[in-house]
Design an enzyme around this catalytic site. Structure first.
Site, PDB file in Angstrom:
ATOM      1  N   ASN A  76       6.121  48.713 109.475  1.00 23.62           N
ATOM      2  CA  ASN A  76       5.354  49.898 109.974  1.00 23.62           C
ATOM      3  C   ASN A  76       5.532  51.141 109.283  1.00 23.62           C
ATOM      4  OD1 ASN A  76       7.992  50.452 111.087  1.00 23.62           O
ATOM      5  ND2 ASN A  76       7.014  50.457 113.230  1.00 23.62           N
ATOM      6  N   ASP A  80      22.352  52.268 111.176  1.00 30.44           N
ATOM      7  CA  ASP A  80      21.830  52.259 112.563  1.00 30.44           C
ATOM      8  C   ASP A  80      22.633  50.948 113.345  1.00 30.44           C
ATOM      9  OD1 ASP A  80      20.529  50.068 111.083  1.00 30.44           O
ATOM     10  OD2 ASP A  80      18.543  51.055 111.455  1.00 30.44           O
ATOM     11  N   HIS A 115       8.911  52.130 108.904  1.00 31.64           N
ATOM     12  CA  HIS A 115      10.152  52.795 109.372  1.00 31.64           C
ATOM     13  C   HIS A 115      11.288  52.710 108.433  1.00 31.64           C
ATOM     14  CE1 HIS A 115      11.418  48.629 111.569  1.00 31.64           C
ATOM     15  NE2 HIS A 115      12.054  48.945 110.734  1.00 31.64           N
ATOM     16  N   GLU A 130      10.999  55.416 113.736  1.00 31.32           N
ATOM     17  CA  GLU A 130       9.779  54.751 113.691  1.00 31.32           C
ATOM     18  C   GLU A 130       8.467  55.812 113.512  1.00 31.32           C
ATOM     19  OE1 GLU A 130       9.634  51.585 114.273  1.00 31.32           O
ATOM     20  OE2 GLU A 130      10.949  50.882 115.931  1.00 31.32           O
TER      21      GLU A 130
HETATM   22  C1  F6R Z   1      18.395  47.827 108.926  1.00 27.78           C
HETATM   23  C2  F6R Z   1      17.192  48.905 109.192  1.00 27.78           C
HETATM   24  C3  F6R Z   1      15.814  48.386 109.296  1.00 27.78           C
HETATM   25  C4  F6R Z   1      15.534  47.595 108.146  1.00 27.78           C
HETATM   26  C5  F6R Z   1      13.956  47.337 108.107  1.00 27.78           C
HETATM   27  C6  F6R Z   1      13.598  46.220 107.296  1.00 27.78           C
HETATM   28  O1  F6R Z   1      19.503  48.412 108.917  1.00 27.78           O
HETATM   29  O2  F6R Z   1      17.489  50.256 109.473  1.00 27.78           O
HETATM   30  O3  F6R Z   1      15.101  49.768 108.885  1.00 27.78           O
HETATM   31  O4  F6R Z   1      15.940  48.114 106.898  1.00 27.78           O
HETATM   32  O5  F6R Z   1      13.431  47.045 109.445  1.00 27.78           O
HETATM   33  O6  F6R Z   1      14.194  44.885 107.639  1.00 27.78           O
HETATM   34  P1  F6R Z   1      14.110  43.724 106.797  1.00 27.78           P
HETATM   35  O7  F6R Z   1      15.008  43.981 105.709  1.00 27.78           O
HETATM   36  O8  F6R Z   1      14.625  42.552 107.566  1.00 27.78           O
HETATM   37  O9  F6R Z   1      12.618  43.436 106.323  1.00 27.78           O
END
Ligand code: F6R
Length: 245
Positions: free
Chosen positions: A136, A67, A138, A143
């Site tokens: 959450n 992303d 995701h 989401e």
């Molecule tokens: C990052 C991404 C997100 C993260 C998720 C967890 O490219 O796509 O889905 O993997 O938000 O984030 P952290 O690792 O910072 O807890």
């Protein structure tokens, strides 16, 4: 789904790096799907260390990231492109032309999403997709919702995600409101998936995502349906799974 318990963040990172290094050794011209955020930083650091020792060679590897924020350029320090350069790409022998992220500066969302889907097809699909897990549920920026989003698409970020990501910005107001992300179908088409999770704050969502019902309100729960998923989670993240794991 295989769940591997790590002691802590460092142990999780080494175990995950081992899985990625094995993939690169077994198929030097593989396509790695990569993630940003706090979870993979230690994994990337470990891979850099092994590259420096001569144990892993990224010379033929292609990468596609999950992303990118919409509306910020690759030169912006908050962009995921910048993150990838400063946490991995600039420290290993990967060919920059074979590192791909959605282009956050393409204002035409339809065109950018179609381009990215096509690119993933052209490179032959993802051999190993690395994922973090949002609080959450995701994955990428998929989401919670009423349906599992399919291909690469543009999303409006939820307040909880903006809140979680504001630590990287001067204030929550500066966090972009939209992002381009691989969809659930794009992620599920990866041949192998590696999820890394650390910390007690993820314990509830780990339990729901990997042991609860498969529902779009918990996007990561769909991973239960994938034939080759490995979760490397530390003891704190697995602390609410009891004997289920
Ligand atoms: C990052 C991404 C997100 C993260 C998720 C967890 O490219 O796509 O889905 O993997 O938000 O984030 P952290 O690792 O910072 O807890």
């Amino acid at each position: 789904m295989k769940i591997i318990q790590a002691r802590d963040y460092g142990d999780m990172s080494r175990k995950a790096a081992n899985v990625i290094a094995a993939q690169v050794i077994m198929k030097p011209d593989c396509v790695l799907g990569l993630a940003t955020g706090s979870s993979p930083v230690g994994t990337y650091r470990q891979l850099i260390e092994w590259y420096e020792k001569g144990d892993v060679d990224f010379g033929d590897v292609t990468t596609v990231n999950l992303d990118e924020y919409r509306g910020i350029s690759a030169e912006n320090e908050q962009s995921y492109a910048w993150f990838m350069h400063h946490n991995l790409f600039d420290y290993v022998n990967i060919n920059p032309e074979r590192t791909h992220l959605p282009n956050g500066m393409n204002p035409d969302a339809g065109q950018e999403c179609a381009r990215y889907e096509e690119l993933i097809c052209q490179v032959g699909g993802v051999d190993l997709q690395l994922l973090g897990l949002g609080h959450n549920g995701h994955i990428g920026f998929n989401e919670p919702g009423d349906v599992f989003e399919k291909g690469t698409h543009c999303v409006d970020l939820q307040e909880s995600t903006i809140e979680a990501n504001k630590r990287f910005f001067a204030s929550a107001d500066e966090v972009p409101r939209q992002a381009y992300t691989m969809g659930i179908r794009t992620i599920m088409m990866a041949r192998k998936i590696l999820v890394i999770v650390s910390g007690e704050d993820k314990a509830d969502i780990v339990q729901k995502a990997f042991f609860g019902p498969v529902v779009p309100r918990v996007p990561a729960s769909i991973l239960q349906m994938h034939p080759d998923v490995t979760v490397v989670a530390d003891a704190a993240a697995l602390s609410k799974c009891g004997s289920q794991k």
